[in-house]
Design a protein around this motif. Structure first.
Motif, PDB file in Angstrom:
ATOM      1  N   LYS A 322       0.827  -1.214   0.000  1.00  0.00           N
ATOM      2  CA  LYS A 322       0.000   0.000   0.000  1.00  0.00           C
ATOM      3  C   LYS A 322       0.858   1.259   0.000  1.00  0.00           C
ATOM      4  N   ASN A 323       1.937   1.247   0.779  1.00  0.00           N
ATOM      5  CA  ASN A 323       2.754   2.444   0.922  1.00  0.00           C
ATOM      6  C   ASN A 323       3.656   2.701  -0.270  1.00  0.00           C
ATOM      7  N   GLU A 324       4.165   1.657  -0.895  1.00  0.00           N
ATOM      8  CA  GLU A 324       5.095   1.879  -2.003  1.00  0.00           C
ATOM      9  C   GLU A 324       4.718   1.043  -3.221  1.00  0.00           C
ATOM     10  N   PRO A 325       3.858   1.597  -4.075  1.00  0.00           N
ATOM     11  CA  PRO A 325       3.436   0.886  -5.282  1.00  0.00           C
ATOM     12  C   PRO A 325       4.474   0.900  -6.388  1.00  0.00           C
ATOM     13  N   LEU A 326       5.513   1.721  -6.261  1.00  0.00           N
ATOM     14  CA  LEU A 326       6.488   1.903  -7.338  1.00  0.00           C
ATOM     15  C   LEU A 326       7.905   1.672  -6.837  1.00  0.00           C
ATOM     16  N   ALA A 327       8.804   1.384  -7.773  1.00  0.00           N
ATOM     17  CA  ALA A 327      10.237   1.331  -7.496  1.00  0.00           C
ATOM     18  C   ALA A 327      10.975   1.953  -8.682  1.00  0.00           C
ATOM     19  N   GLU A 328      12.140   2.476  -8.390  1.00  0.00           N
ATOM     20  CA  GLU A 328      12.960   3.141  -9.398  1.00  0.00           C
ATOM     21  C   GLU A 328      13.850   2.097 -10.071  1.00  0.00           C
ATOM     22  N   TYR A 401       5.556  -4.083  -7.464  1.00  0.00           N
ATOM     23  CA  TYR A 401       6.058  -2.776  -7.857  1.00  0.00           C
ATOM     24  C   TYR A 401       5.791  -2.456  -9.325  1.00  0.00           C
ATOM     25  N   GLY A 402       5.341  -1.217  -9.568  1.00  0.00           N
ATOM     26  CA  GLY A 402       5.447  -0.629 -10.884  1.00  0.00           C
ATOM     27  C   GLY A 402       6.817  -0.001 -11.050  1.00  0.00           C
ATOM     28  N   PHE A 403       7.176   0.376 -12.268  1.00  0.00           N
ATOM     29  CA  PHE A 403       8.525   0.854 -12.559  1.00  0.00           C
ATOM     30  C   PHE A 403       8.515   2.313 -13.030  1.00  0.00           C
ATOM     31  N   ILE A 404       9.453   3.087 -12.499  1.00  0.00           N
ATOM     32  CA  ILE A 404       9.746   4.407 -13.045  1.00  0.00           C
ATOM     33  C   ILE A 404      11.259   4.558 -13.175  1.00  0.00           C
ATOM     34  N   VAL A 510      -6.629  -5.035 -18.517  1.00  0.00           N
ATOM     35  CA  VAL A 510      -6.067  -4.069 -17.576  1.00  0.00           C
ATOM     36  C   VAL A 510      -4.798  -3.482 -18.185  1.00  0.00           C
ATOM     37  N   PRO A 511      -4.449  -2.227 -17.852  1.00  0.00           N
ATOM     38  CA  PRO A 511      -3.214  -1.640 -18.356  1.00  0.00           C
ATOM     39  C   PRO A 511      -2.021  -2.061 -17.515  1.00  0.00           C
ATOM     40  N   MET A 512      -0.831  -1.618 -17.929  1.00  0.00           N
ATOM     41  CA  MET A 512       0.372  -1.863 -17.138  1.00  0.00           C
ATOM     42  C   MET A 512       0.115  -1.467 -15.686  1.00  0.00           C
ATOM     43  N   GLY A 513       0.619  -2.308 -14.777  1.00  0.00           N
ATOM     44  CA  GLY A 513       0.391  -2.091 -13.359  1.00  0.00           C
ATOM     45  C   GLY A 513      -0.818  -2.810 -12.819  1.00  0.00           C
ATOM     46  N   ARG A 656      16.342   2.104 -23.567  1.00  0.00           N
ATOM     47  CA  ARG A 656      15.200   1.207 -23.410  1.00  0.00           C
ATOM     48  C   ARG A 656      14.143   1.797 -22.487  1.00  0.00           C
ATOM     49  N   ALA A 657      12.990   1.132 -22.477  1.00  0.00           N
ATOM     50  CA  ALA A 657      11.908   1.455 -21.556  1.00  0.00           C
ATOM     51  C   ALA A 657      11.419   0.163 -20.936  1.00  0.00           C
ATOM     52  N   TRP A 658      10.966   0.256 -19.682  1.00  0.00           N
ATOM     53  CA  TRP A 658      10.430  -0.892 -18.955  1.00  0.00           C
ATOM     54  C   TRP A 658       9.015  -0.548 -18.505  1.00  0.00           C
ATOM     55  N   THR A 659       8.021  -1.308 -18.927  1.00  0.00           N
ATOM     56  CA  THR A 659       6.674  -1.050 -18.428  1.00  0.00           C
ATOM     57  C   THR A 659       6.508  -1.632 -17.039  1.00  0.00           C
ATOM     58  N   SER A 660       5.576  -1.076 -16.297  1.00  0.00           N
ATOM     59  CA  SER A 660       5.162  -1.743 -15.064  1.00  0.00           C
ATOM     60  C   SER A 660       4.592  -3.112 -15.410  1.00  0.00           C
ATOM     61  N   PRO A 661       4.762  -4.083 -14.516  1.00  0.00           N
ATOM     62  CA  PRO A 661       4.243  -5.427 -14.793  1.00  0.00           C
ATOM     63  C   PRO A 661       2.724  -5.482 -14.772  1.00  0.00           C
ATOM     64  N   ILE A 662       2.216  -6.550 -15.345  1.00  0.00           N
ATOM     65  CA  ILE A 662       0.845  -7.003 -15.145  1.00  0.00           C
ATOM     66  C   ILE A 662       0.947  -8.354 -14.446  1.00  0.00           C
ATOM     67  N   TRP A 663       0.211  -8.515 -13.344  1.00  0.00           N
ATOM     68  CA  TRP A 663       0.278  -9.742 -12.557  1.00  0.00           C
ATOM     69  C   TRP A 663      -0.910 -10.653 -12.875  1.00  0.00           C
TER      70      TRP A 663
END
Length: 672
Positions: A322-328, A401-404, A510-513, A656-663
């Motif tokens: 909940k607190n950290e949906p993303l990672a660098e 995690y999603g990616f940025i 569903v979209p990325m993430g 390159r680019a990395w999309t957030s995953p789909i689970w």
């Protein structure tokens, strides 16, 4: 948008949208006075199917200790001016105080957040502001007289001492024999901060207030919605110099009066608890935390034990998610995607991209005795697989995690991520204090950093923050391709030939993430739809290929596979290393609807896309060429250019680019 066709724009859902996100604004158009502070309705470029907005959520100014002691004088307000396209004069400065360099973005950003290190806000303010009580303390006199060594002492005292356990106590400097943690479980502040650190905590309010004022000043509340700011900071946990850093991003201008710092809250769990207490939704405050460059964590970032050494519970795993949906996934200090190691099973040829050769933040300092080689468990692909295992074991996934990407610049230049003419970012890299240092402009192992890309209907804080929370984001290595990624059982097989690709993606999946959760037992594999458009910059390389990376659990064991799904990795693209001229074929756009040939409906899995350009010259090779460095010279390379002859760092890269995953989550049996 020079390389874009109308059809692909329509397919991506961008027809009719304001395309400023793709860098079409000139710097002159992007600069100007701060907008009038008024609330507004929808933005002029509002698009229910989403626009891609490019930004940087990891930026340091003079308020960060490591930037300040390296000569950075500019404040958050300047960072936002730069992000909007204004030319900025930066360090070093001559004896008269004149800056010796200037920088300007070719393409302004759409959003940014200044994230200065909060832990030493007060200490830096006291030691650099003559009006502050304590300015003449012995520690501050030392700070001003010898800032480079003061950086080491202040930083290590406050943020995490190196591991001296392998040295005889007689070889450990007396300063480093001080206790790391106080009796109250907190890290003591320096003596001049006074009882309980009160003097420094009070002084910290000045830079924190200025951070908020700058964010408000540059947040465009007009209908043009040209630029969005976020109030933020960096929580800089570094036990034994191992990276646990988090960037904290707030949703609105309602933020804590005192942001929680590592000294008082020396564990991520304590940070989240403090934020929850100080930032309440009912008060209009919301936040998220983003762990960054996990590659330098020495195994700590993705541990599955709590601060007491007990295994994660479902409650703690859910709290972390909940607190950290993303990672660098990418920044100045390299890539945190994946690591090839001996005996690790399948080898991914593209995992060697921008790998830092050590495993914590001290790097090669102290003769390297505090560091070792990089560890696979510090990389996000391994963390995602561990998350699947945790979910199967305790019922919750802490690492969803999603990616940025972002820059981690310490010279007040958000979005300065070009390989061409890279000035260095300072911080842990090569500083420019009194002069531009000879040789390469940064340590050869570092990179210019990356960007965060957010799919949102408009460029506002609420819209962008909502997209960050739902992980509909992707990271890049500094380039600006436009990428969409959907997964679902109802995606049409002919989406790539349809003019409403994005609309069909949202309707049928569903979209990325996102998370795929079938409602009943199924044996059918979901479809994944990917569309990518090359970076519109005239110097950008064509796309080479799109890959899907899959991770899954099989009989309790972690597995991974890389699939080439579009493009051509053997397209003959090459780089002339004597000139950096590129040649070979490539693609302006790629699209594919793909089905996993190895899908097993009983196995938990994640899928993310990696969009790869043709090769081009790395920043370091460009500078080595310009200096005419000859590595065959028996006298060796000139001073500062030693990195040119370090064969661990190839002369070319593939942006390159990395999309957030789909689970994918298997259906729950009624009996369970």
């Amino acid at each position: 948008m020079r390389h874009a066709s109308f059809f692909l724009l329509a397919a991506l859902g961008l027809v009719g949208a304001g395309l400023s996100a793709c860098g079409g604004d000139s710097p002159e158009e992007a600069s100007g006075p701060a907008p009038e502070v008024v609330e507004r309705g929808r933005c002029q470029d509002f698009n229910p199917l989403g626009n891609p907005y490019f930004g940087d959520l990891h930026v340091h100014t003079t308020y960060s200790l490591d930037a300040n002691t390296q000569g950075t004088r500019l404040k958050p307000e300047a960072a936002y001016r730069f992000a909007k396209g204004e030319r900025l004069e930066i360090q070093p400065y001559d004896a008269e105080g004149n800056p010796l360099r200037s920088r300007q973005l070719e393409r302004p950003l759409d959003f940014a957040a200044v994230t200065d290190h909060v832990e030493l806000f007060g200490e830096v303010e006291i030691c650099t502001n003559p009006e502050e009580p304590g300015y003449n303390a012995l520690e501050c006199q030392y700070y001003r007289a010898d800032p480079q060594n003061a950086f080491i002492i202040f930083n290590l005292y406050a943020l995490g001492l190196p591991d001296f356990s392998r040295l005889p106590i007689s070889d450990v400097p007396p300063f480093f024999q001080l206790p790391l943690i106080g009796a109250d479980g907190q890290i003591p502040r320096m003596p001049f901060c006074g009882l309980g650190g009160a003097r420094c905590l009070e002084a910290a309010k000045t830079p924190w207030a200025d951070t908020q004022v700058a964010a408000e000043m540059h947040y465009d509340r007009s209908p043009e919605c040209r630029f969005t700011t976020f109030v933020g900071y960096e929580w800089t946990g570094s036990p034994l110099s191992n990276n646990l850093h988090r960037n904290v991003i707030f949703a609105t201008d309602q933020v804590p009066q005192v942001p929680p710092a590592y000294q008082e809250f020396p564990e991520p769990e304590l940070l989240w608890q403090a934020l929850e207490e100080r930032c309440k939704l009912e008060d209009g405050c919301d936040y998220l935390t983003i762990p960054h460059n996990s590659n330098l964590a020495a195994g700590l970032m993705f541990q599955t034990e709590d601060r007491n050494g007990d295994p994660y519970t479902a409650e703690l795993a859910a709290e972390r998610r909940k607190n950290e949906p993303l990672a660098e996934i990418y920044q100045h200090k390299g890539s945190s995607e994946c690591l090839n190691t001996a005996g690790a099973g399948m080898q991914d040829e593209l995992c060697g991209f921008e790998i830092i050769p050590y495993n914590n933040t001290t790097g090669d300092r102290f003769n390297g005795f505090n560091t070792g080689p990089p560890l696979p468990q510090d990389y996000l692909r391994e963390a995602l697989k561990e998350g699947l295992l945790q979910e199967e074991t305790i019922g919750e996934n802490p690492f969803q995690y999603g990616f940025i990407g972002s820059s981690d610049t310490h010279i007040v230049t958000p979005g300065e991520v070009r390989e061409r003419d890279f000035p260095g970012h300072g911080g842990a890299g090569k500083p420019a204090i009194d002069e531009v240092p000879p040789g390469l402009t940064d340590l050869v192992e570092y990179s210019p950093g990356g960007l965060a890309v957010v799919w949102a209907p408009e460029n506002t804080r609420p819209a962008l923050f909502d997209a960050l929370q739902r992980r509909e984001v992707y990271g890049t290595s500094g380039n600006r391709p436009i990428v969409r990624f959907f997964g679902g059982w109802d995606l049409p097989a002919d989406m790539c030939s349809a003019a409403n690709f994005a609309e069909q993606g949202y309707a049928g999946g569903v979209p990325m993430g996102g998370i795929l959760t079938p409602q009943a037992e199924t044996t059918e594999a979901p479809r994944f739809a990917l569309a990518a458009m090359r970076d519109a910059h005239p110097n950008a390389e064509p796309l080479q290929r799109i890959q899907i990376i899959k991770g899954w659990l099989e009989d309790g064991e972690k597995r991974e596979m890389v699939y080439d799904v579009a493009g051509d990795p053997s397209n003959g693209a090459s780089v002339d290393l004597d000139t950096c001229a590129t040649s070979g074929s490539g693609f302006g756009q790629l699209c594919r609807v793909w089905t996993d040939p190895d899908f097993d409906p009983a196995q938990r899995a994640f899928y993310y896309a990696r969009v790869v350009e043709n090769p081009s010259c790395r920043w370091s090779h460009r500078q080595c060429l310009a200096a005419e460095v000859d590595c065959s010279d028996p006298d060796g390379p000139p001073e500062g250019f030693e990195g040119c002859c370090d064969d661990r760092y190839p002369p070319t890269i593939q942006e390159r680019a990395w999309t957030s995953p789909i689970w994918y989550q298997p259906p729950v049996s009624p009996a369970s």
